[in-house]
Design an enzyme around this catalytic site. Sequence first.
Site, PDB file in Angstrom:
ATOM      1  N   HIS A  20      -9.422  -4.914   8.804  1.00 14.52           N
ATOM      2  CA  HIS A  20      -8.601  -5.427   7.803  1.00 14.52           C
ATOM      3  C   HIS A  20      -7.179  -5.326   8.140  1.00 14.52           C
ATOM      4  O   HIS A  20      -6.697  -6.299   8.188  1.00 14.52           O
ATOM      5  CB  HIS A  20      -8.819  -4.593   6.434  1.00 14.52           C
ATOM      6  CG  HIS A  20     -10.192  -4.965   6.007  1.00 14.52           C
ATOM      7  ND1 HIS A  20     -10.550  -5.852   5.284  1.00 14.52           N
ATOM      8  CD2 HIS A  20     -11.350  -4.186   5.847  1.00 14.52           C
ATOM      9  CE1 HIS A  20     -11.928  -5.881   4.743  1.00 14.52           C
ATOM     10  NE2 HIS A  20     -12.287  -4.699   5.201  1.00 14.52           N
ATOM     11  N   ILE A  21      -6.915  -4.271   8.799  1.00 14.66           N
ATOM     12  CA  ILE A  21      -5.245  -4.068   8.967  1.00 14.66           C
ATOM     13  C   ILE A  21      -5.061  -4.718  10.512  1.00 14.66           C
ATOM     14  O   ILE A  21      -4.023  -5.351  10.425  1.00 14.66           O
ATOM     15  CB  ILE A  21      -5.116  -2.511   9.474  1.00 14.66           C
ATOM     16  CG1 ILE A  21      -5.365  -1.689   8.202  1.00 14.66           C
ATOM     17  CG2 ILE A  21      -3.621  -2.233  10.014  1.00 14.66           C
ATOM     18  CD1 ILE A  21      -5.235  -0.435   8.179  1.00 14.66           C
ATOM     19  N   ASP A  26     -12.001  -6.153  20.433  1.00 14.13           N
ATOM     20  CA  ASP A  26     -12.943  -5.027  19.591  1.00 14.13           C
ATOM     21  C   ASP A  26     -14.405  -5.108  20.067  1.00 14.13           C
ATOM     22  O   ASP A  26     -14.756  -5.941  20.414  1.00 14.13           O
ATOM     23  CB  ASP A  26     -12.847  -5.733  18.107  1.00 14.13           C
ATOM     24  CG  ASP A  26     -13.103  -4.445  16.996  1.00 14.13           C
ATOM     25  OD1 ASP A  26     -13.988  -3.827  17.361  1.00 14.13           O
ATOM     26  OD2 ASP A  26     -12.454  -4.516  16.064  1.00 14.13           O
ATOM     27  N   VAL A  40      -7.959   1.038  15.242  1.00 14.58           N
ATOM     28  CA  VAL A  40      -9.156   1.692  15.519  1.00 14.58           C
ATOM     29  C   VAL A  40      -9.151   3.239  14.905  1.00 14.58           C
ATOM     30  O   VAL A  40      -8.183   3.877  14.910  1.00 14.58           O
ATOM     31  CB  VAL A  40      -9.892   1.551  16.899  1.00 14.58           C
ATOM     32  CG1 VAL A  40      -9.826   0.385  17.362  1.00 14.58           C
ATOM     33  CG2 VAL A  40      -8.801   2.418  17.656  1.00 14.58           C
ATOM     34  N   PRO A  41     -10.453   3.698  14.453  1.00 15.37           N
ATOM     35  CA  PRO A  41     -10.602   5.026  13.923  1.00 15.37           C
ATOM     36  C   PRO A  41     -10.590   5.913  14.886  1.00 15.37           C
ATOM     37  O   PRO A  41     -10.711   5.732  16.240  1.00 15.37           O
ATOM     38  CB  PRO A  41     -11.840   4.962  13.186  1.00 15.37           C
ATOM     39  CG  PRO A  41     -12.723   3.789  13.736  1.00 15.37           C
ATOM     40  CD  PRO A  41     -11.808   3.010  14.261  1.00 15.37           C
ATOM     41  N   ASN A  59     -12.709   7.171  21.080  1.00 14.23           N
ATOM     42  CA  ASN A  59     -11.412   6.724  21.129  1.00 14.23           C
ATOM     43  C   ASN A  59     -10.349   7.709  21.165  1.00 14.23           C
ATOM     44  O   ASN A  59      -9.204   7.556  21.399  1.00 14.23           O
ATOM     45  CB  ASN A  59     -11.237   5.854  19.702  1.00 14.23           C
ATOM     46  CG  ASN A  59     -12.026   4.665  19.485  1.00 14.23           C
ATOM     47  OD1 ASN A  59     -12.581   4.182  20.347  1.00 14.23           O
ATOM     48  ND2 ASN A  59     -12.062   4.116  18.305  1.00 14.23           N
ATOM     49  N   SER A  63      -2.199   4.349  13.525  1.00 10.05           N
ATOM     50  CA  SER A  63      -3.683   4.316  13.092  1.00 10.05           C
ATOM     51  C   SER A  63      -4.105   5.776  12.915  1.00 10.05           C
ATOM     52  O   SER A  63      -4.387   6.389  11.820  1.00 10.05           O
ATOM     53  CB  SER A  63      -4.714   3.644  13.935  1.00 10.05           C
ATOM     54  OG  SER A  63      -4.297   2.384  14.010  1.00 10.05           O
ATOM     55  N   ASP A  94       3.584   6.596  13.837  1.00  5.24           N
ATOM     56  CA  ASP A  94       3.420   7.071  12.732  1.00  5.24           C
ATOM     57  C   ASP A  94       2.414   7.804  12.384  1.00  5.24           C
ATOM     58  O   ASP A  94       2.312   8.477  11.250  1.00  5.24           O
ATOM     59  CB  ASP A  94       3.151   5.481  11.582  1.00  5.24           C
ATOM     60  CG  ASP A  94       3.034   5.899  10.082  1.00  5.24           C
ATOM     61  OD1 ASP A  94       4.174   6.427   9.747  1.00  5.24           O
ATOM     62  OD2 ASP A  94       1.935   5.682   9.436  1.00  5.24           O
ATOM     63  N   GLU A 129       0.022  16.430  13.567  1.00  2.00           N
ATOM     64  CA  GLU A 129       0.858  15.997  12.569  1.00  2.00           C
ATOM     65  C   GLU A 129       0.290  17.070  11.113  1.00  2.00           C
ATOM     66  O   GLU A 129       1.265  17.300  10.335  1.00  2.00           O
ATOM     67  CB  GLU A 129       0.543  14.701  11.936  1.00  2.00           C
ATOM     68  CG  GLU A 129      -0.571  14.228  11.330  1.00  2.00           C
ATOM     69  CD  GLU A 129      -0.745  12.845  11.197  1.00  2.00           C
ATOM     70  OE1 GLU A 129      -0.391  12.017  11.679  1.00  2.00           O
ATOM     71  OE2 GLU A 129      -1.073  12.511   9.857  1.00  2.00           O
ATOM     72  N   HIS A 147       3.493   9.250   9.107  1.00  2.00           N
ATOM     73  CA  HIS A 147       2.466   8.832   8.414  1.00  2.00           C
ATOM     74  C   HIS A 147       2.694   8.220   7.241  1.00  2.00           C
ATOM     75  O   HIS A 147       1.888   8.220   6.360  1.00  2.00           O
ATOM     76  CB  HIS A 147       1.411   9.915   8.339  1.00  2.00           C
ATOM     77  CG  HIS A 147      -0.019   9.526   8.397  1.00  2.00           C
ATOM     78  ND1 HIS A 147      -0.917  10.225   8.894  1.00  2.00           N
ATOM     79  CD2 HIS A 147      -0.704   8.310   7.836  1.00  2.00           C
ATOM     80  CE1 HIS A 147      -2.158   9.532   8.872  1.00  2.00           C
ATOM     81  NE2 HIS A 147      -2.004   8.235   8.223  1.00  2.00           N
TER      82      HIS A 147
HETATM   83  C1  COI Z   1      -5.573   6.945   5.289  1.00  2.00           C
HETATM   84  O1  COI Z   1      -5.824   6.234   4.032  1.00  2.00           O
HETATM   85  O2  COI Z   1      -6.567   7.416   5.783  1.00  2.00           O
HETATM   86  C2  COI Z   1      -4.254   7.426   5.620  1.00  2.00           C
HETATM   87  O3  COI Z   1      -4.160   7.497   7.032  1.00  2.00           O
HETATM   88  C3  COI Z   1      -3.250   7.576   4.904  1.00  2.00           C
HETATM   89  C4  COI Z   1      -3.291   9.026   4.327  1.00  2.00           C
HETATM   90  C5  COI Z   1      -2.937   9.962   5.126  1.00  2.00           C
HETATM   91  C6  COI Z   1      -2.741   9.101   2.861  1.00  2.00           C
END
Ligand code: COI
Length: 353
Positions: A173-174, A193, A224-225, A230, A252, A277, A282, A314
């Site tokens: 989607h993103i 992908d 990507v997750p 990854n 991501s 981001d 983090e 983030h």
């Molecule tokens: C998510 O929806 O997984 C994000 O990365 C944002 C979240 C840290 C609020």
Amino acid sequence: MYNSTRESNNDFWRLDFMTKIYAYAIRKDEEPYVREWSDAHRDVDVEYTDQLLTPETAELAKGADGVVTYQQLDYKADTIEALDRLGIRNWSIRNVGIDNIDLKKAKELGFKLTNVPVYSPDAIAEHAAIQAARVLRQDKAMDEKLAKHDLRWAPTIGREVRDQTVGVVGTGHIGQVFMKIMEGFGAKVIAYDIFQNPILKKKGYYVDTLDELYAQSDVISLHVPDVPENIHMINDESIKKMKDDVVIVNVSRGPLVDTDAVIRGLDSGKIFGFVMDTYEGEVGIFNEDFSNKELPDKRLADLIARPNVLVTPHTAFYTTHAVRNMVINSFDNNLKLIKGETPDTPVDLDKEF
Ligand code: COI
């Protein structure tokens, strides 16, 4: 710190058999949407706190049928066990990522989990696009000059987006919204992908390998997750395969990027700019206030100080549109779990490991 209940002035009619949902880490900007949901569900007792769910704060949810949380801390076995001891096993998170949850423990204890996988792809894609364009125009360097009253143009010359080949890794989607925005600017967009979208494939966006994408792209954006394959996909080796003056965008997941490798690439001049981001270190730092204090992470402080690195804590997701969807959808999900109905976006705990 606050703990709140919609029913605080209506306690006289609150009955013990009312369904109760307890929400953690509700921020001020989320409160109107919690109230909106609560007002539309007068038969549900909605209570919440601004505190994060921890083994200690789990007790606050005592008596609830379900909890709603979001991703900021790691939810390890001790937190999950604390909810389990209270008999609370309906758990809805307001965000997409579940990488911070001990899913094995949740499954073992019979938890039912939901997330909100799509709350506003535009929020994140827009942020990636805006930041990428800012890096290309050297906006941060120009802002710094301006702050010193240096109003000269050179050497802070920009690159136009339409002159770039933008490589998009991950076309969910993103990634797809990001592609559209970049094309709107006139860029040439290519994509990679492992799960190719048939429509995008027909339109000829995909290259066959990541190496091809690295070799052709002026801007590389990750969507990507952070599944194990990854982790650190951006590393010394992959950076070597990229074009000189590449711009790397990571909105991501922090662990996708070997931060030290990117710093080496920035130092050598191979990387023109970096949008960050999400950061592999983090947890416990982003969304905390270090005003007038030294940052506990020197590497992060170094990145923030660089004129060609745009760090945001983030916040790509952080828009009114996204936050409303996160709150409303997670509460909807939680109520469905409690009622034994199929929620819109369950997390399949059998599939996750
Ligand atoms: C998510 O929806 O997984 C994000 O990365 C944002 C979240 C840290 C609020």
